[in-house]
Design a protein around this motif. Structure first.
Motif, short mmCIF file in Angstrom:
data_model
loop_
_atom_site.label_atom_id
_atom_site.label_comp_id
_atom_site.label_asym_id
_atom_site.label_seq_id
_atom_site.Cartn_x
_atom_site.Cartn_y
_atom_site.Cartn_z
N GLY A 105 0.87 -1.17 -0.03
CA GLY A 105 -0.10 -0.04 0.14
C GLY A 105 0.97 1.20 0.00
N MET A 106 2.02 1.13 -0.08
CA MET A 106 2.93 2.33 -0.30
C MET A 106 2.42 3.22 -1.49
N VAL A 107 2.34 4.34 -1.47
CA VAL A 107 2.31 5.24 -2.43
C VAL A 107 3.30 5.98 -2.99
N GLY A 108 3.84 5.74 -4.22
CA GLY A 108 5.15 6.33 -4.66
C GLY A 108 4.53 7.76 -5.64
N THR A 109 5.29 8.69 -5.77
CA THR A 109 4.90 9.86 -6.39
C THR A 109 6.11 10.21 -7.33
N VAL A 110 6.05 10.64 -8.48
CA VAL A 110 7.12 11.02 -9.43
C VAL A 110 6.57 12.27 -9.77
N TYR A 111 7.55 13.34 -10.22
CA TYR A 111 7.39 14.86 -10.43
C TYR A 111 7.91 15.03 -11.88
N SER A 112 7.06 15.48 -12.75
CA SER A 112 7.88 15.74 -14.00
C SER A 112 9.03 16.99 -13.87
N SER A 113 8.71 17.85 -13.08
CA SER A 113 9.56 18.75 -12.86
C SER A 113 11.01 18.67 -12.00
N LYS A 114 10.73 17.56 -11.33
CA LYS A 114 11.87 17.02 -10.56
C LYS A 114 12.02 15.62 -10.93
N PRO A 115 12.71 15.30 -11.96
CA PRO A 115 12.77 13.84 -12.61
C PRO A 115 13.84 13.10 -11.75
N GLN A 116 14.46 13.64 -10.77
CA GLN A 116 15.55 12.74 -10.14
C GLN A 116 15.05 12.87 -8.46
N MET A 117 13.71 13.07 -8.25
CA MET A 117 13.08 12.83 -6.79
C MET A 117 11.84 11.96 -7.34
N VAL A 118 11.88 10.97 -6.27
CA VAL A 118 10.68 10.28 -5.93
C VAL A 118 10.33 10.33 -4.39
N THR A 119 9.13 10.43 -4.00
CA THR A 119 8.42 10.33 -2.54
C THR A 119 7.65 9.11 -2.67
N PHE A 120 7.60 8.63 -1.10
CA PHE A 120 6.89 7.40 -0.83
C PHE A 120 6.11 7.85 0.56
N ALA A 121 4.99 7.56 0.27
CA ALA A 121 4.07 7.60 1.64
C ALA A 121 4.12 6.26 2.15
N VAL A 122 4.47 6.15 3.46
CA VAL A 122 4.68 4.83 4.35
C VAL A 122 3.29 4.87 4.99
N PRO A 123 2.51 3.88 4.75
CA PRO A 123 1.23 3.67 5.27
C PRO A 123 1.36 3.59 6.67
N SER A 124 0.45 4.07 7.26
CA SER A 124 0.26 3.93 9.10
C SER A 124 1.33 4.63 9.73
N THR A 125 2.07 5.51 9.13
CA THR A 125 3.08 6.01 9.80
C THR A 125 3.34 7.46 10.01
N GLY A 126 2.54 8.27 8.94
CA GLY A 126 2.71 9.63 8.84
C GLY A 126 4.13 10.04 8.40
N LYS A 127 4.74 8.92 7.85
CA LYS A 127 6.27 9.30 7.23
C LYS A 127 6.40 9.41 5.72
N ILE A 128 6.98 10.22 5.30
CA ILE A 128 7.44 10.47 3.82
C ILE A 128 8.90 10.14 3.64
N VAL A 129 8.95 9.12 2.67
CA VAL A 129 10.54 9.08 2.48
C VAL A 129 10.87 9.54 0.93
N GLU A 130 11.73 10.42 0.83
CA GLU A 130 12.20 11.11 -0.51
C GLU A 130 13.53 10.56 -0.80
N VAL A 131 13.48 10.11 -2.01
CA VAL A 131 14.52 9.56 -2.63
C VAL A 131 15.16 10.52 -3.80
N GLN A 132 16.26 10.95 -3.52
CA GLN A 132 17.07 11.73 -4.62
C GLN A 132 18.06 11.06 -5.39
#
Length: 212
Positions: free
Chosen positions: A158-185
């Motif tokens: 259930g982890m939701v990943g997000t990619v951004y066209s304006s920031k192609p080198q960055m991806v974020t993941f919302a970790v379920p039930s933790t209130g945490k965001i993990v940002e990968v550069q």
């Protein structure tokens, strides 16, 4: 004779025996002085050694928390477990060492440093994985401003990943039930397949097993 009197006599005998060791008339006077001096010196050295070791351990742990020391994957896992740091990463990778910045538990950054690359070189050489609270994403990082160019996908668990066209080198993941965001550069833009693979590998450092 009372028990108290017996105790006092026994104490007096022990005191006389101790002082007798240092009486010049004692046949082993010099030997006793030398032995006791050596024991005293050893106790002092051991004491200072323990203090210095403790101080060095504190300094090392502090430098680790500031990302000033590179570690192997096993050392990183051990450090994170001992400090109880809620840091995420993409797992160990061959040819890398790692640093972690965790002086503020609100933002924790694990950096993958290619072996042979100095810690002082720009981050363009490095892969970073930052863990922070979801509330911080909108309050301080301004992630809400990127909503128009985002593309979401659902990964495992259930982890939701997000990619951004304006920031192609960055991806974020919302970790379920933790209130945490993990940002990968990433050092350079990644294909969607690689992003999916990383989503599968994303985990807490503390839950990782040391390499055998």
């Amino acid at each position: 004779m009372s028990e108290k009197s017996k105790s006092l006599l026994e104490y007096a005998r022990k005191e006389r025996a101790i002082f007798a060791r240092y009486n010049r008339a004692h046949p082993h006077f010099k030997r006793n002085i030398v032995i006791d001096a050596l024991i005293s010196s050893l106790v002092v050295l051991v004491g200072f050694g323990a203090i210095n070791h403790s101080a060095q351990s504190v300094r090392t742990a502090t430098l680790m928390r500031w990302g000033a020391i590179s570690m192997t994957s096993d050392e990183l896992i051990k450090h994170v477990k001992s400090e109880k740091i809620p840091a995420y990463w993409l797992g160990p990778r061959p040819g890398y060492k790692y640093t972690i910045i965790s002086r503020d538990r609100k933002e924790i950054i694990v950096t993958y440093v290619p072996q042979g690359v100095s810690l002082h070189l720009p981050d363009r050489f490095n892969l970073t994985v930052e863990t922070y609270a979801k509330s911080l994403a909108s309050e301080e990082k301004g992630m809400s401003n990127l909503s128009s160019d985002r593309d979401d996908f659902v990964a495992s668990d259930g982890m939701v990943g997000t990619v951004y066209s304006s920031k192609p080198q960055m991806v974020t993941f919302a970790v379920p039930s933790t209130g945490k965001i993990v940002e990968v550069q990433y050092p350079k833009p990644k294909g969607i397949y690689d992003v999916y693979v990383d989503a599968e590998n994303l985990s807490l450092v503390s839950e990782s097993k040391a390499q055998r």
